[in-house]
Design a protein around this motif. Sequence first.
Motif, PDB file in Angstrom:
ATOM      1  N   THR A  52       2.302   2.275  -3.376  1.00 42.63           N
ATOM      2  CA  THR A  52       1.438   2.825  -4.416  1.00 42.63           C
ATOM      3  C   THR A  52       1.748   4.291  -4.649  1.00 42.63           C
ATOM      4  OG1 THR A  52      -0.287   1.314  -3.737  1.00 42.63           O
ATOM      5  CG2 THR A  52      -0.961   3.148  -5.123  1.00 42.63           C
TER       6      THR A  52
ATOM      7  N   THR B 121      -3.983  -1.468  -6.651  1.00 41.38           N
ATOM      8  CA  THR B 121      -5.046  -2.005  -5.794  1.00 41.38           C
ATOM      9  C   THR B 121      -5.212  -3.495  -6.023  1.00 41.38           C
ATOM     10  OG1 THR B 121      -6.136   0.126  -6.055  1.00 41.38           O
ATOM     11  CG2 THR B 121      -7.411  -1.617  -5.017  1.00 41.38           C
ATOM     12  N   LEU B 122      -5.132  -3.909  -7.310  1.00 37.32           N
ATOM     13  CA  LEU B 122      -5.233  -5.336  -7.619  1.00 37.32           C
ATOM     14  C   LEU B 122      -4.076  -6.092  -6.969  1.00 37.32           C
ATOM     15  CD1 LEU B 122      -6.318  -5.272 -11.366  1.00 37.32           C
ATOM     16  CD2 LEU B 122      -7.698  -5.784  -9.354  1.00 37.32           C
TER      17      LEU B 122
ATOM     18  N   THR C 103      -3.177   3.389 -10.009  1.00 36.70           N
ATOM     19  CA  THR C 103      -3.856   3.101  -8.742  1.00 36.70           C
ATOM     20  C   THR C 103      -4.622   1.790  -8.830  1.00 36.70           C
ATOM     21  OG1 THR C 103      -4.112   5.475  -8.486  1.00 36.70           O
ATOM     22  CG2 THR C 103      -5.330   4.087  -6.961  1.00 36.70           C
ATOM     23  N   VAL C 104      -5.326   1.596  -9.960  1.00 40.57           N
ATOM     24  CA  VAL C 104      -6.085   0.351 -10.118  1.00 40.57           C
ATOM     25  C   VAL C 104      -5.135  -0.844 -10.110  1.00 40.57           C
ATOM     26  CG1 VAL C 104      -7.476  -0.999 -11.733  1.00 40.57           C
ATOM     27  CG2 VAL C 104      -8.013   1.409 -11.332  1.00 40.57           C
TER      28      VAL C 104
ATOM     29  N   ARG D 181      -2.237  -9.253  -0.134  1.00 42.85           N
ATOM     30  CA  ARG D 181      -2.613  -9.009   1.264  1.00 42.85           C
ATOM     31  C   ARG D 181      -2.462 -10.289   2.076  1.00 42.85           C
ATOM     32  NH1 ARG D 181      -8.384  -6.659   1.843  1.00 42.85           N
ATOM     33  NH2 ARG D 181      -6.963  -4.951   2.249  1.00 42.85           N
TER      34      ARG D 181
ATOM     35  N   PRO E  47       0.795  -1.237   0.000  1.00 44.31           N
ATOM     36  CA  PRO E  47       0.000   0.000   0.000  1.00 44.31           C
ATOM     37  C   PRO E  47       0.832   1.294   0.000  1.00 44.31           C
ATOM     38  CG  PRO E  47      -0.926  -1.593   1.531  1.00 44.31           C
ATOM     39  CD  PRO E  47       0.372  -2.156   1.076  1.00 44.31           C
TER      40      PRO E  47
ATOM     41  N   GLU F 269      -2.416  -5.188  -4.429  1.00 40.20           N
ATOM     42  CA  GLU F 269      -2.622  -5.138  -2.984  1.00 40.20           C
ATOM     43  C   GLU F 269      -3.554  -6.264  -2.540  1.00 40.20           C
ATOM     44  OE1 GLU F 269      -4.381  -1.583  -0.500  1.00 40.20           O
ATOM     45  OE2 GLU F 269      -3.013  -0.882  -2.047  1.00 40.20           O
ATOM     46  N   ARG F 270      -4.632  -6.464  -3.324  1.00 43.45           N
ATOM     47  CA  ARG F 270      -5.598  -7.489  -2.969  1.00 43.45           C
ATOM     48  C   ARG F 270      -4.945  -8.870  -3.061  1.00 43.45           C
ATOM     49  NH1 ARG F 270     -10.793  -6.584  -6.267  1.00 43.45           N
ATOM     50  NH2 ARG F 270     -10.573  -4.521  -5.335  1.00 43.45           N
TER      51      ARG F 270
END
Lengths: 218, 239
Positions: B165, B223-224, B219-220, B230, B162, B226-227
């Motif tokens: 990013t 985020t992917l 960012t997208v 995680r 995170p 990151e998911r």
Amino acid sequence: MGDFDFGVIISNLPFLWQGLQLSLLLTLLAILGGIVLGTLLALARLSGIKPLALVAAAYVNLIRSVPLILVIFWFYFLVPLAVGRPIGGFYSALIAFVMFEAAYYSEIMRAGIQSVKKGQVHAGQATGLGYWQIQRYVVLPQAFRNMIPILVTQGIILFQDTSLVFVVSLRDLMTASSIVARTEGRLVEMYLFAALVYFVICFSGSLFVRRLQARMAT
Amino acid sequence: MNYNWNWSVLFEPEYLGWLMSGLGWTISVALCAWVIALVVGSLVGVGRTLPNKFISTLCTAYVELFRNVPLLVQMFIWYFAVPEMLPEDAGRWMKRDMPQPEFVTAVVALGLYTASRVAEQVRAGIETVPKGLSSAATAQGMSVAQVYRYVLLPISFRLIVPPMTSEFLTVFKNSSLALTIGLLELTAQSQQIAEYTFQSFEAYTAATIIYVLIALTATVAMTLLERYTRIPGYVGKEG
């Protein structure tokens, strides 16, 4: 490397000093303007008034996704157009920096405001204070205190950022160094000297921040 | 305020071509610099946490040096000063024969600068991993290298996705500084269009929109990632 010429630095010190003064002045004014505007943006985002919060959020996210150089170009073009006459490079640059840094300061202030416990606000309401009184006497003073180290760090970044006024030939330390470098043909000396000056100032600043954090932790 | 609007200028093949070529350079500089930043930044960040005093001091010095000098000054030093400071042959090669000198210089300068910021994230990530884990690993008989390889790095690299990013977004924005050494990336191209056509508003708007699209895409993507990376149930991960 053997023929490093200190003379060129010494004989141009007054000119470089003028440049540094401009860098520092620009930094100081942009920090003040950025914090004021940034705080207003943060309050707008947390105000609970939907349209106001949306506009502020859109502004902050827009500014944060474009490079500072482009923002400087924008305001060099927009400010004289809006005012109707040329007002000089310094003011255009200053406005660009305030508008740009406000977006970053608003994120810092938003975190700072949110770090103040809800009970403080409720206590303010219970004693009969209005919204602005609560912000003015209860929330903001505590938020600023919590945020001082980060605000100073952002100030150091801002000082480094002022070197970008080079792209519009405003005579800050960077531009002054590069003018001397070109006219005297002493690129190595001048750019290393500029790096040293920036380093000493910024490093002292970050040591100061570390001291502040240590003192606040106890 | 009097200004003659002319949005169609953006769609003239010549100027549209400038914008697209600028976009290409912006993306290439940013991605190449990001690779350097990740590699160097990870090494330096790990180095700062090592028990070896010499290495950790050296890595701390790297971070302080590159973080406290403006990127523009660093860019100029790489471009103008380094060729003069090197031995004659190497300096002459950099000035005359190096392919794409502006591009290479911009990538190196931006990469090494961003590395100092990545290093800080990596260090913070490693320091977030509870002490007990590495103590337990040491008690199992793992060497320092094994503790890093099997315990500290797998956890910390997933923790720092995170905060990375924002560094990833910054590298695209900072690539605009390449224009100061003459690389015609996106910001430079939009300014050139503004100068040629006097349609500054349209030109800067185009560049602004493209940068916003880059930021959204990055960012997208992050985020992917990151998911995907995680750590389920890890303390402090949610919110």
